[in-house]
Structure formats: C-alpha cells, structure tokens
Design a protein around this motif. Structure first.
Motif, mmCIF file in Angstrom:
data_model
loop_
_atom_site.group_PDB
_atom_site.id
_atom_site.type_symbol
_atom_site.label_atom_id
_atom_site.label_comp_id
_atom_site.label_asym_id
_atom_site.label_seq_id
_atom_site.Cartn_x
_atom_site.Cartn_y
_atom_site.Cartn_z
ATOM 1 N N SER A 74 0.851 -1.185 0.000
ATOM 2 C CA SER A 74 0.000 0.000 0.000
ATOM 3 C C SER A 74 0.886 1.234 0.000
ATOM 4 O O SER A 74 2.033 1.186 0.445
ATOM 5 C CB SER A 74 -0.889 0.003 1.241
ATOM 6 O OG SER A 74 -1.814 -1.058 1.157
ATOM 7 N N GLU A 161 -6.604 1.116 8.638
ATOM 8 C CA GLU A 161 -6.221 0.025 9.534
ATOM 9 C C GLU A 161 -4.737 0.053 9.916
ATOM 10 O O GLU A 161 -4.333 -0.576 10.883
ATOM 11 C CB GLU A 161 -6.586 -1.342 8.947
ATOM 12 C CG GLU A 161 -5.837 -1.734 7.689
ATOM 13 C CD GLU A 161 -6.108 -3.197 7.292
ATOM 14 O OE1 GLU A 161 -5.227 -4.027 7.526
ATOM 15 O OE2 GLU A 161 -7.195 -3.492 6.757
ATOM 16 N N SER B 112 -1.466 -9.556 -7.018
ATOM 17 C CA SER B 112 -2.232 -9.273 -5.809
ATOM 18 C C SER B 112 -3.641 -9.851 -5.895
ATOM 19 O O SER B 112 -4.246 -9.887 -6.969
ATOM 20 C CB SER B 112 -2.336 -7.758 -5.622
ATOM 21 O OG SER B 112 -3.259 -7.442 -4.602
ATOM 22 N N TYR B 114 -5.952 -8.346 -4.378
ATOM 23 C CA TYR B 114 -6.821 -7.179 -4.174
ATOM 24 C C TYR B 114 -7.728 -6.845 -5.366
ATOM 25 O O TYR B 114 -8.937 -6.681 -5.186
ATOM 26 C CB TYR B 114 -5.974 -5.970 -3.765
ATOM 27 C CG TYR B 114 -6.797 -4.875 -3.161
ATOM 28 C CD1 TYR B 114 -7.304 -4.991 -1.869
ATOM 29 C CD2 TYR B 114 -7.103 -3.722 -3.878
ATOM 30 C CE1 TYR B 114 -8.088 -3.991 -1.309
ATOM 31 C CE2 TYR B 114 -7.878 -2.713 -3.323
ATOM 32 C CZ TYR B 114 -8.365 -2.850 -2.046
ATOM 33 O OH TYR B 114 -9.137 -1.850 -1.495
ATOM 34 N N ILE B 122 -10.486 -5.258 3.564
ATOM 35 C CA ILE B 122 -9.136 -5.369 4.108
ATOM 36 C C ILE B 122 -8.161 -4.579 3.231
ATOM 37 O O ILE B 122 -8.299 -4.529 2.021
ATOM 38 C CB ILE B 122 -8.753 -6.872 4.173
ATOM 39 C CG1 ILE B 122 -9.482 -7.528 5.333
ATOM 40 C CG2 ILE B 122 -7.257 -7.059 4.290
ATOM 41 C CD1 ILE B 122 -9.286 -9.012 5.384
ATOM 42 N N ASP B 123 -7.148 -3.993 3.877
ATOM 43 C CA ASP B 123 -6.156 -3.212 3.145
ATOM 44 C C ASP B 123 -5.339 -4.120 2.203
ATOM 45 O O ASP B 123 -5.061 -5.269 2.544
ATOM 46 C CB ASP B 123 -5.219 -2.527 4.157
ATOM 47 C CG ASP B 123 -4.386 -1.462 3.499
ATOM 48 O OD1 ASP B 123 -4.899 -0.349 3.290
ATOM 49 O OD2 ASP B 123 -3.214 -1.755 3.147
ATOM 50 N N PRO B 124 -4.931 -3.576 1.033
ATOM 51 C CA PRO B 124 -4.133 -4.387 0.102
ATOM 52 C C PRO B 124 -2.840 -4.934 0.725
ATOM 53 O O PRO B 124 -2.319 -5.950 0.284
ATOM 54 C CB PRO B 124 -3.802 -3.416 -1.035
ATOM 55 C CG PRO B 124 -4.803 -2.325 -0.937
ATOM 56 C CD PRO B 124 -5.242 -2.241 0.487
ATOM 57 N N GLU B 125 -2.314 -4.254 1.749
ATOM 58 C CA GLU B 125 -1.071 -4.720 2.388
ATOM 59 C C GLU B 125 -1.332 -5.618 3.600
ATOM 60 O O GLU B 125 -0.396 -6.156 4.197
ATOM 61 C CB GLU B 125 -0.229 -3.495 2.808
ATOM 62 C CG GLU B 125 1.230 -3.825 3.110
ATOM 63 C CD GLU B 125 2.066 -2.583 3.401
ATOM 64 O OE1 GLU B 125 2.062 -1.649 2.571
ATOM 65 O OE2 GLU B 125 2.713 -2.538 4.468
ATOM 66 N N ASN B 126 -2.595 -5.783 3.970
ATOM 67 C CA ASN B 126 -2.934 -6.687 5.076
ATOM 68 C C ASN B 126 -2.579 -8.113 4.669
ATOM 69 O O ASN B 126 -2.942 -8.545 3.573
ATOM 70 C CB ASN B 126 -4.437 -6.565 5.357
ATOM 71 C CG ASN B 126 -4.865 -7.353 6.589
ATOM 72 O OD1 ASN B 126 -4.577 -8.539 6.720
ATOM 73 N ND2 ASN B 126 -5.566 -6.696 7.489
#
Lengths: 203, 203
Positions: A74, A161, B112, B114, B122-126
């Motif tokens: 991100s 988050e 990804s 995503y 949920i965040d793309p980096e989660n």
C-alpha cells in the motif's frame, strides 16, 4: 411503498443499477477526480498516484542473487485529493522489501489504472490503459521530522487500519525519492515527463 | 408492473443489488473458482496466478543504473480454468522490460488478490489479502515450439485483443522460469512453498 413516491419498481431498479455502476467503476471506491486527458502527462501521472492506494514496490533482493523483487504494498502520496506525488510506504523489516531497501536503496513503484475501473474493456497491457513506474531511491523518513507527520496522515487517511498494525512489528515510513518517471497512457511509447514537471503539477 | 409478480419495489431493488454485488466481487469478471483455504499454500498461489490477468513484471534496468524496474503487464498461465502455474507474457522490445530481459534474465512477477475483489474491506497490504511474487528468469519462448502454441492459446484466450496487436511491434512470448515463490496469505510471514509443490499442484 408510499415512501418511493412516483418511482415504479422498474424505474427504481434502473436508478439503483445506474447509481451502483458509478461506484463500482472505481472498484468499489469513488474516484476523487476525473481521469485527465492523456495528452497531459503530468496530470495523468499525478492522478494515477493520487487515485491508487496500492502498487508493486520493487527492490534488489539480497536473498535472491540480486534479482528484482516486486512486492504488493500500500502507499499514499497525501490525504485524499491532496496528493503531492511522492509515494510513502509503511513497511516492516519482517518483510523482505524493507530489508532490501536498507541494503540497496534502488527501487521502483509500479501503478496501474486498471484496478481503478476506468480502463473499461481494454486490456491491462493496452497502452490506452495508463500505467506509471516511478524509479528512484527508497529512503527511511526520519520519524521525528515534519515530513513523517505528513506521511503518517497521508498513509493513515487512505489506509485506516495501518494505525492499528502491531507495534511490535516496528513499521517504518519509507519514501520513494523519485529520479525517473515512466508513463504510458497512449500509443507511441513513454510520455516525456521530468521529475520537476511531475512534482510541480498542481492537482 | 405485472411482470414482476409478487416482488415489491424494495425487494426487487435489494435483489438487483445483491446479484450485482456477486459480479463486481471480481471487478466485473466472474471468478473461475472459489478462493482456496489460506492454509493451502500451493492452492492459494496457483489460484492467484490463474485468476489474475495482469501483474507487475520487474527486471533489472540497464537504462536506469541497474534499478529494479517494475512494469504493469498482462500474463496468462493457461486457458481459463486450466492454468499450469507458469506465467507467459507478450512483450515487445519497444518496451524497456523486454529489452532488459534480453540483457539480464533476472526477473519477478508480483500478483495481488486485491483487484479480484475477494479481499473485501481489508487493506491491500494486510497479510490476509493474498499476494504472490514469483522470482526467476524471464526467457524467450521459441516461437516454433509446442510450448509457444500453448502459451499463445493461454495468452489470447485471456487477452483476446492481443492477437490483433500490431505485427510490426514484433511481440515476443516470454515465460518466467520460476526459481522462488513468495506467498503471503495470512499472518506469520511467507508460506513455505517449493517450486515443485507449486507446479505439481492440480487445479
């Protein structure tokens, strides 16, 4: 259904479908601003950096024989609608990308228009579906600096988050100090665009 | 509105909204198969390679001082639903990525979950939003080989417009000969997964 006034079921359904489509154009997220004209390279590249919330950050992998290692991450270049063009990242050294950058700062971030939903039915590799690669050095932002304050606001506003991610993972703010810009948004190869033109563009 | 039978406007609207959401989950594209359980690393990584149609291909940039240069590209690992895990690309030397690969084969492709729409909010980096990086060597596929025939079917079935791309651009089929797999699909760091386990997995 008194509350719907004069709308009959068909009209109401069409209304909802049309409204919903306007939203899903941006993959569930409303676009902050209109897609610029492809002839305006500075506008297009800054729009891509501002509208996207993630990309692929590439570093030189010390573990993998110096291979270019892309990693989905991100990023944010500012609070929504107020981007400055410089991508900030929130990375932990538990992940190879941050470890690589601490050894070798050479890096790039690649961003696609495709997930924004504005490419329509065009292939992601079609030059009319815009793509941006910013190349430069991936640097740690001093956590006590005013830049770190800006970067945190930029990151946490677009990625709420993040502020709750585990403290024990020691997330570090990185920035990409941009040295080269590669933009494709039409036929005819990369658009000529200097770092100064990119950074000085006013959204 | 006799034709809608017993559906009242509200019920009909909710029905339409729910049906539409099932489609947009995959960003306008219906998923070919269900998201695997995150404990199954081979299934998850092969699912990511099969469901995604594009990613970021990183090479060592000879023009940019050896920087890792990520570039948004389309790929395919097989005809829809019949992927073999090896990503094939259709690149022209008008683009720096192909030129880089012809000088230095070290490469990776990052994909990804995503943009598939299955990560929800949920965040793309989660780490629960899966991501895959395949690292190896980017090699030209001999245009007269049976592999080239498979690769063309793989690419053109998922990217129909490719077959009409300008002949004069001399598009070349490349493959990533995979040497390392980096998969994050849950907390706790990358999943242990060998190239053999990845390639031998049956979809």
């Amino acid at each position: 259904m008194e509350s719907h006034g004069n709308l009959n079921p068909l009209k109401l359904s069409i209304f909802i479908l049309v409204s919903f489509e306007a939203l899903v154009l941006a993959n569930g997220r409303v676009l902050l601003s209109k897609r610029p004209d492809p002839t305006d390279a500075a506008a297009m590249s800054r729009w891509l950096a501002s509208e996207n919330s993630w990309g692929v950050l590439s570093t030189i992998s010390s573990d993998l024989g110096g291979a270019p290692f892309g990693n989905v991450v991100s990023f944010s270049d500012g609070i929504p609608g107020k981007g400055r063009g410089i991508p900030y990242f929130y990375l932990t050294t538990l992940d190879p990308t941050a470890r690589n950058a601490l050894k070798d700062k050479r890096s790039s971030v690649a961003i696609s228009e495709y997930p924004l939903g504005t490419c329509g039915k065009i292939d992601p590799e079609n030059p009319k579906c815009a793509k941006l690669t910013l190349t430069g050095k991936l640097k740690v932002v001093d956590s006590k600096s005013t830049e770190a304050k800006f970067a945190k606001q930029a990151l946490f506003s677009k990625h709420p988050e993040m502020k709750d991610w585990p403290e024990g993972h020691n997330f570090i703010i990185f920035k990409l100090a941009i040295e080269d810009i590669f933009l494709i948004d039409w036929f005819g190869g990369p658009k000529p665009l200097t770092v100064e033109q990119y950074l000085n563009f006013k959204m």
